[in-house]
Design an enzyme around this catalytic site. Structure first.
Site, PDB file in Angstrom:
ATOM      1  CG  ASP A  90     -51.214   2.388 -41.547  1.00 56.42           C
ATOM      2  OD1 ASP A  90     -52.211   2.035 -40.896  1.00 56.42           O
ATOM      3  OD2 ASP A  90     -50.761   1.747 -42.524  1.00 56.42           O
ATOM      4  CB  SER A  91     -52.784   1.335 -36.720  1.00 53.08           C
ATOM      5  OG  SER A  91     -53.004   0.243 -37.598  1.00 53.08           O
ATOM      6  N   GLY A  93     -50.806  -2.063 -38.622  1.00 57.14           N
ATOM      7  CA  GLY A  93     -51.428  -3.259 -39.177  1.00 57.14           C
ATOM      8  C   GLY A  93     -50.793  -3.694 -40.481  1.00 57.14           C
ATOM      9  CG  PHE A  94     -48.987  -2.181 -44.821  1.00 58.63           C
ATOM     10  CD1 PHE A  94     -49.711  -2.791 -45.841  1.00 58.63           C
ATOM     11  CD2 PHE A  94     -47.649  -1.903 -45.032  1.00 58.63           C
ATOM     12  CE1 PHE A  94     -49.107  -3.107 -47.053  1.00 58.63           C
ATOM     13  CE2 PHE A  94     -47.030  -2.207 -46.247  1.00 58.63           C
ATOM     14  CZ  PHE A  94     -47.764  -2.813 -47.253  1.00 58.63           C
ATOM     15  CD  GLN A 193     -58.376  -5.385 -43.526  1.00 57.78           C
ATOM     16  OE1 GLN A 193     -58.310  -6.044 -44.569  1.00 57.78           O
ATOM     17  NE2 GLN A 193     -57.493  -4.428 -43.246  1.00 57.78           N
ATOM     18  CG  ASP A 270     -51.582   5.577 -48.142  1.00 59.08           C
ATOM     19  OD1 ASP A 270     -50.490   4.987 -48.042  1.00 59.08           O
ATOM     20  OD2 ASP A 270     -52.674   5.022 -47.892  1.00 59.08           O
ATOM     21  CB  CYS A 308     -45.487  18.856 -65.559  1.00 59.51           C
ATOM     22  SG  CYS A 308     -45.139  18.811 -63.781  1.00 59.51           S
ATOM     23  CB  CYS A 310     -43.401  20.088 -60.936  1.00 58.09           C
ATOM     24  SG  CYS A 310     -42.158  19.212 -61.923  1.00 58.09           S
ATOM     25  CB  CYS A 313     -41.574  20.205 -65.561  1.00 60.35           C
ATOM     26  SG  CYS A 313     -41.842  18.408 -65.608  1.00 60.35           S
ATOM     27  CG  HIS A 339     -42.207  15.076 -62.556  1.00 62.34           C
ATOM     28  ND1 HIS A 339     -42.869  16.012 -63.327  1.00 62.34           N
ATOM     29  CD2 HIS A 339     -42.618  13.860 -63.006  1.00 62.34           C
ATOM     30  CE1 HIS A 339     -43.615  15.393 -64.215  1.00 62.34           C
ATOM     31  NE2 HIS A 339     -43.491  14.086 -64.047  1.00 62.34           N
TER      32      HIS A 339
END
Length: 373
Positions: A90-91, A93-94, A193, A270, A308, A310, A313, A339
């Site tokens: 990510d750049s 901006g967030f 945007q 994400d 599950c 994983c 689990c 998990h």
């Protein structure tokens, strides 16, 4: 980057993306490794246990610590973090949005006051590309002007103007750098945007798709608006994006959000939710969420989710995880994060199969039926 549309089922898509470091099959959820590390996990966990093909890191945070030049010394993020598959960065901006009290935007970029030591830093579209060149991420995001919702019409209009202007500067600079042999295997995504205003979303998407970006993201959602407004905005915006390039919805979200937005044509996601919620005691299952710190789990010999497979689990009970959480044992963070991420990644893989078999609607119905039992 190579992009292939494997199948569509309604608006839901199954695609294949090939970067210099991995082959990514969509729909895909990208675990968030802000500082080049998924919290509580290492590269062995990501590769062997979770079998991730792409993770996300953050330009702003890595620029401040340890510094992009340091990461370049190690051959970029792949060498630094010992993760051979793809990175999306990510750049910043967030961060201008989330750290708004410590930032100031102007027509040319964003001034940041470091949350670490208070030092001042100025991000321009070009500087953000330079940083991401040093990080050697496979997918780079342009600098954008993200705003909270609700927002005044004039502020949304300004956001679009800046975002389009910065996107133009970004792709021009990226192409110029590639002509010099810099970033030749890196790809650049633009960010649409416009808040939840349809006219502004159309304007932003129309302007950005005039440039030859490698993919397009929808940003500025899940920042205060109702879920219904988010879904409606995505559904409206997607038709303005190219069919032959990846579509990425940034910072979203719950399992329900993923399914709803896949139905509307999104390929990539994400969110910090699976790992953050894991650390706070909330675990995702095929039948909804559970709070592992609850007293009812103290004597439970059940796994988190009987469906599950994983590592957690297969090996540990709810009772043990309840104990680890209550005792503040660090092992809990790893087992819970494994998990939750396994659940998200498996959900995306199962969704892909359903799309390939033209059974997405049946899959979605079963997804919700399990949660309503």
């Amino acid at each position: 980057m190579e992009f292939q549309l494997d199948n569509t089922d309604g608006n839901a898509r199954a695609c294949t993306i090939k970067t210099a470091h991995s082959t990514i099959q969509t729909p895909v959820f990208m675990p968030v490794g802000t500082l080049g590390s998924i919290k509580a996990l290492d590269s062995f966990d990501m590769i062997e246990h979770l079998k991730t093909d792409i993770i996300l890191a953050n330009t702003y945070h890595l620029y401040l610590r340890p510094g992009d030049e340091t990461i370049k010394h190690f051959g970029g993020l792949h060498g630094f973090a010992n993760y051979p598959n793809s990175f999306l960065t990510d750049s910043g901006g967030f961060q201008a949005f989330s750290l708004s009290k410590m930032t100031k935007q102007d027509e040319n970029g964003i001034t940041f006051k470091s949350h670490i030591d208070g030092s001042l830093h100025y991000f321009t579209p070009e500087k953000v590309i330079d940083i991401q060149n040093n990080l050697n991420s496979d997918i780079m995001m342009v600098l954008d002007d993200l705003i909270a919702l609700p927002a005044e019409e004039e502020r949304i209009k300004l956001s679009i103007e800046r975002t389009t202007n910065w996107a133009r500067k970004s792709i021009e600079y990226h192409k110029a750098q590639q002509s010099k042999g810099i970033g030749i295997h890196q790809n650049l995504f633009a960010i649409v945007q416009g808040g939840i205003d349809k006219a502004f979303r159309k304007l932003s998407a129309t302007q950005l798709t005039e440039f030859d970006f490698d993919g397009f993201a929808i940003g500025g959602l899940s920042v205060g608006e109702a879920n219904a407004d988010m879904y409606e905005t995505v559904e409206f915006t997607v038709p303005f994006l190219p069919k032959d390039k990846p579509r990425y919805l940034m910072g979203v979200g719950t399992p329900e959000d993923l399914i709803e937005n896949i139905e509307r044509g999104i390929d990539m996601f994400d969110c910090v939710m699976p790992t953050r919620n894991a650390r706070n005691g909330t675990l995702f299952t095929s039948f909804g969420k559970i709070n592992i710190k609850g007293a009812k789990h103290k004597l439970s010999d059940e796994s988190i989710d009987p469906e599950c497979s994983c590592h957690t689990c297969k090996n540990y009970s709810r009772g043990y995880l309840n104990h680890l959480f209550r005792a503040h044992e660090l092992t809990y963070f790893r087992l819970a994060s494994l998990h939750n991420l396994h659940y998200y990644l498996t959900l995306m893989r199962e969704t892909r199969v359903a799309i390939l078999e033209n059974k997405f609607q049946e899959f979605k119905k079963e997804f919700y039926n399990k949660r309503n039992k």
